[in-house]
Motif scaffolding. Structure first.
Motif, PDB file in Angstrom:
ATOM      1  N   TYR A 109       0.818  -1.217   0.000  1.00  0.00           N
ATOM      2  CA  TYR A 109       0.000   0.000   0.000  1.00  0.00           C
ATOM      3  C   TYR A 109       0.854   1.271   0.000  1.00  0.00           C
ATOM      4  O   TYR A 109       1.996   1.272   0.432  1.00  0.00           O
ATOM      5  CB  TYR A 109      -0.925  -0.003   1.223  1.00  0.00           C
ATOM      6  CG  TYR A 109      -1.862  -1.188   1.248  1.00  0.00           C
ATOM      7  CD1 TYR A 109      -2.878  -1.320   0.304  1.00  0.00           C
ATOM      8  CD2 TYR A 109      -1.727  -2.188   2.198  1.00  0.00           C
ATOM      9  CE1 TYR A 109      -3.731  -2.412   0.309  1.00  0.00           C
ATOM     10  CE2 TYR A 109      -2.573  -3.288   2.205  1.00  0.00           C
ATOM     11  CZ  TYR A 109      -3.572  -3.397   1.257  1.00  0.00           C
ATOM     12  OH  TYR A 109      -4.407  -4.487   1.263  1.00  0.00           O
ATOM     13  N   CYS A 110       0.241   2.360  -0.461  1.00  0.00           N
ATOM     14  CA  CYS A 110       0.931   3.653  -0.479  1.00  0.00           C
ATOM     15  C   CYS A 110       1.176   4.136   0.964  1.00  0.00           C
ATOM     16  O   CYS A 110       0.493   3.701   1.884  1.00  0.00           O
ATOM     17  CB  CYS A 110       0.087   4.717  -1.167  1.00  0.00           C
ATOM     18  SG  CYS A 110      -0.550   4.274  -2.786  1.00  0.00           S
ATOM     19  N   CYS A 135      -1.813   4.730   3.781  1.00  0.00           N
ATOM     20  CA  CYS A 135      -3.064   4.116   3.303  1.00  0.00           C
ATOM     21  C   CYS A 135      -3.824   3.459   4.456  1.00  0.00           C
ATOM     22  O   CYS A 135      -3.261   2.686   5.221  1.00  0.00           O
ATOM     23  CB  CYS A 135      -2.755   3.076   2.239  1.00  0.00           C
ATOM     24  SG  CYS A 135      -4.240   2.174   1.715  1.00  0.00           S
ATOM     25  N   HIS A 177      -5.998   1.068   4.362  1.00  0.00           N
ATOM     26  CA  HIS A 177      -6.125  -0.392   4.285  1.00  0.00           C
ATOM     27  C   HIS A 177      -5.156  -1.076   5.257  1.00  0.00           C
ATOM     28  O   HIS A 177      -5.507  -2.060   5.910  1.00  0.00           O
ATOM     29  CB  HIS A 177      -5.801  -0.894   2.866  1.00  0.00           C
ATOM     30  CG  HIS A 177      -6.941  -0.770   1.903  1.00  0.00           C
ATOM     31  ND1 HIS A 177      -8.148  -1.409   2.093  1.00  0.00           N
ATOM     32  CD2 HIS A 177      -7.052  -0.109   0.719  1.00  0.00           C
ATOM     33  CE1 HIS A 177      -8.960  -1.146   1.061  1.00  0.00           C
ATOM     34  NE2 HIS A 177      -8.324  -0.349   0.228  1.00  0.00           N
ATOM     35  N   CYS A 218      -7.603  -2.203  -4.165  1.00  0.00           N
ATOM     36  CA  CYS A 218      -6.237  -2.134  -3.638  1.00  0.00           C
ATOM     37  C   CYS A 218      -5.941  -3.253  -2.656  1.00  0.00           C
ATOM     38  O   CYS A 218      -4.795  -3.665  -2.511  1.00  0.00           O
ATOM     39  CB  CYS A 218      -5.985  -0.776  -3.007  1.00  0.00           C
ATOM     40  SG  CYS A 218      -5.620   0.476  -4.252  1.00  0.00           S
ATOM     41  N   ASN A 243     -13.092   4.718   0.924  1.00  0.00           N
ATOM     42  CA  ASN A 243     -12.091   5.764   0.683  1.00  0.00           C
ATOM     43  C   ASN A 243     -12.557   6.712  -0.424  1.00  0.00           C
ATOM     44  O   ASN A 243     -11.767   7.376  -1.073  1.00  0.00           O
ATOM     45  CB  ASN A 243     -10.703   5.176   0.400  1.00  0.00           C
ATOM     46  CG  ASN A 243     -10.703   4.234  -0.789  1.00  0.00           C
ATOM     47  OD1 ASN A 243     -11.665   4.198  -1.564  1.00  0.00           O
ATOM     48  ND2 ASN A 243      -9.635   3.478  -0.966  1.00  0.00           N
ATOM     49  N   GLY A 250      -9.806   3.283  -5.786  1.00  0.00           N
ATOM     50  CA  GLY A 250      -8.387   3.509  -5.526  1.00  0.00           C
ATOM     51  C   GLY A 250      -7.498   2.803  -6.535  1.00  0.00           C
ATOM     52  O   GLY A 250      -6.660   3.414  -7.204  1.00  0.00           O
ATOM     53  N   CYS A 262      -7.070   7.674   1.416  1.00  0.00           N
ATOM     54  CA  CYS A 262      -6.387   7.291   0.175  1.00  0.00           C
ATOM     55  C   CYS A 262      -5.593   8.510  -0.285  1.00  0.00           C
ATOM     56  O   CYS A 262      -5.989   9.223  -1.194  1.00  0.00           O
ATOM     57  CB  CYS A 262      -7.400   6.885  -0.896  1.00  0.00           C
ATOM     58  SG  CYS A 262      -6.648   6.552  -2.510  1.00  0.00           S
ATOM     59  N   PRO A 263      -4.457   8.776   0.390  1.00  0.00           N
ATOM     60  CA  PRO A 263      -3.709  10.007   0.106  1.00  0.00           C
ATOM     61  C   PRO A 263      -3.320  10.128  -1.365  1.00  0.00           C
ATOM     62  O   PRO A 263      -3.317  11.236  -1.921  1.00  0.00           O
ATOM     63  CB  PRO A 263      -2.468   9.890   0.986  1.00  0.00           C
ATOM     64  CG  PRO A 263      -2.791   8.865   2.026  1.00  0.00           C
ATOM     65  CD  PRO A 263      -3.814   7.952   1.431  1.00  0.00           C
ATOM     66  N   THR A 264      -3.021   8.992  -2.000  1.00  0.00           N
ATOM     67  CA  THR A 264      -2.535   9.036  -3.379  1.00  0.00           C
ATOM     68  C   THR A 264      -3.587   9.605  -4.334  1.00  0.00           C
ATOM     69  O   THR A 264      -3.318  10.543  -5.086  1.00  0.00           O
ATOM     70  CB  THR A 264      -2.116   7.622  -3.824  1.00  0.00           C
ATOM     71  OG1 THR A 264      -1.087   7.185  -2.941  1.00  0.00           O
ATOM     72  CG2 THR A 264      -1.617   7.604  -5.253  1.00  0.00           C
ATOM     73  N   ASN A 265      -4.785   9.035  -4.300  1.00  0.00           N
ATOM     74  CA  ASN A 265      -5.807   9.509  -5.237  1.00  0.00           C
ATOM     75  C   ASN A 265      -6.452  10.818  -4.803  1.00  0.00           C
ATOM     76  O   ASN A 265      -6.999  11.541  -5.634  1.00  0.00           O
ATOM     77  CB  ASN A 265      -6.858   8.428  -5.458  1.00  0.00           C
ATOM     78  CG  ASN A 265      -6.306   7.318  -6.336  1.00  0.00           C
ATOM     79  OD1 ASN A 265      -5.853   7.570  -7.461  1.00  0.00           O
ATOM     80  ND2 ASN A 265      -6.286   6.105  -5.827  1.00  0.00           N
TER      81      ASN A 265
HETATM   82  S1  SF4 Z   1      -4.269   4.044  -4.128  1.00  0.00           S
HETATM   83 FE1  SF4 Z   1      -5.254   4.703  -2.215  1.00  0.00          FE
HETATM   84  S2  SF4 Z   1      -6.310   2.901  -1.406  1.00  0.00           S
HETATM   85 FE2  SF4 Z   1      -4.839   2.197  -2.955  1.00  0.00          FE
HETATM   86  S3  SF4 Z   1      -2.970   1.671  -1.803  1.00  0.00           S
HETATM   87 FE3  SF4 Z   1      -2.742   3.792  -2.496  1.00  0.00          FE
HETATM   88  S4  SF4 Z   1      -3.545   5.035  -0.805  1.00  0.00           S
HETATM   89 FE4  SF4 Z   1      -4.265   2.934  -0.484  1.00  0.00          FE
END
Ligand code: SF4
Ligand SMILES: Cc1ncc(C[n+]2csc(CCOP(=O)(O)OP(=O)(O)O)c2C)c(N)n1
Ligand code: SF4
Ligand code: SF4
Ligand SMILES: [Mg+2]
Lengths: 79, 247
Positions: free
Chosen positions: B19-20, B23, B25, B53, B123, B127, B214-217
């Motif tokens: 995971y990022c 995250c 999860h 994810c 989230n 994701g 979900c910091p990335t998205n």
């Molecule tokens: S995209 Fe979002 S939900 Fe998926 S691993 Fe990265 S942070 Fe977590």
């Protein structure tokens, strides 16, 4: 009789850490900083600033840093 | 004597998460492993991971697991539980998984009162596939398919899946929690414990919806993503026990 206050200590696994800053943001005693060197994955891992045999350690072993760590990179000891 | 007060739970393998950073999860996986260990059900729990994810959850949990096709977690968990009624069976599903493609399976499993536990990780986006709008995306929230923000007239309003499930006759326990702070993480662990206990007592369908960063998205730092859950996500999805018929 000596009254001994319980002290805590944490160990951060810098290989698992992803430098998310969560532990830093919750530590009530500001005992965690981010390293200036990256780990193998390219993340800048968190670093605990107290050493084991230091006197007057501030870490209480409250485990808040570990509870919020997404990567199970922190182990906490108390005693 | 020094004692270990926090370490990796028994049913979480020593495998680095994919995971990022930040995250939710990962936090939810660990909480579930802690609960499974504390309830002493590790040898008889079967998990059903999703497409999303968390697709590789079986690489992390040291329990039996069987992957479901996208959205079909509650249906697969139903089958497993009916064949092996003495096991504790949970499905683990994202918001895209459970509230879009899997809506039908989920509603009917709840309505039939299947004695399973669903962990619903909200989230507010798809994701894994790169941050498209999910039914749970907030109004005004940017996603790759709602540039400029989700618009009610064009895209519809966010879906309150947990509230919808609460009106089914078979749902026994439904709670919405979050993993964006120490306090909320502790409450989430309690809620998961309660849901498993509902199943262990044979009472029927339980579901915990967990608001998860979900910091990335979301294109935010992990710390900002947690703040955004407090300030915005909870306005649309307030934390509460939505249904409790455990008596
Ligand atoms: S995209 Fe979002 S939900 Fe998926 S691993 Fe990265 S942070 Fe977590
Ligand atoms: C039948 C099917 N349709 C579409 C997909 C592509 N797909 C994979 S994951 C996903 C959505 C994931 O979003 P969510 O369930 O919210 O999980 P997250 O990654 O956000 O945790 C989609 C549409 C698929 N795997 N299978
Ligand atoms: S255990 Fe508590 S005091 Fe010690 S580093 Fe972690 S958060 Fe800080
Ligand atoms: S919370 Fe965990 S992953 Fe995040 S910076 Fe701290 S030790 Fe690293
Ligand atoms: Mg999602």
């Amino acid at each position: 009789m000596t009254t001994k206050t319980k002290k805590g200590r944490i160990v951060i696994d810098s290989k698992l850490c992803k430098g998310c800053y969560f532990c830093m943001s919750v530590c009530p005693n500001e005992l965690i900083v981010i390293s200036t060197e990256s780990n193998e994955k390219g993340y800048y891992p968190a670093r605990f600033t107290e050493t084991k045999d230091e006197k007057d350690r501030k870490c209480t072993g409250c485990a808040m840093c570990a509870v919020i760590c997404p990567d199970i990179a922190i182990e906490v000891y108390r005693g | 004597m020094e004692k270990v007060v926090f370490k990796r739970p028994k049913y979480m393998k020593k495998a680095p998460f994919h995971y990022c950073p930040g995250c939710g999860h990962s936090i939810i996986h660990r909480l579930m492993a802690e609960v499974i260990e504390e309830l002493g059900i590790g040898e008889k729990t079967i998990g059903v991971p999703p497409a999303g994810c968390a697709v590789l959850a079986y690489d992390y949990f040291d329990i039996d697991m069987g992957e479901a096709p996208h959205g079909r977690g509650a249906a697969l968990a139903t089958g497993v539980k009916r064949i092996l009624p003495d096991r504790i069976v949970f499905s683990y599903q994202g918001d895209g998984d459970i509230a879009a493609i899997g809506t039908a399976e989920t509603i009917h499993a709840a309505n039939r009162g299947e004695n399973i536990t669903v962990i619903f990780v909200n989230n507010s986006c798809y994701g894994m596939t790169g941050g498209q709008m999910a039914p749970t995306t907030l109004l005004g929230q940017n996603s790759t398919t709602t540039p400029g923000g989700r618009d009610k007239d064009r895209d519809g309003a966010p879906i309150d899946l947990s509230e919808m499930l609460a009106i089914t006759r078979g749902a026994v326990y439904i709670e919405r929690t979050a993993v964006n702070s120490i306090k909320n993480i502790r409450k989430t662990k309690k809620a998961i414990t309660k849901a498993f206990k509902v199943q262990m007592a044979g009472l029927g369908f339980s579901l915990i919806e967990i608001l998860s960063p979900c910091p990335t998205n979301w294109k935010m730092s992990p710390v900002d993503a947690c703040k955004w859950i407090d300030e915005d996500v909870m306005q649309t999805f307030p934390l509460k026990v939505i249904k409790d018929e455990t008596g």
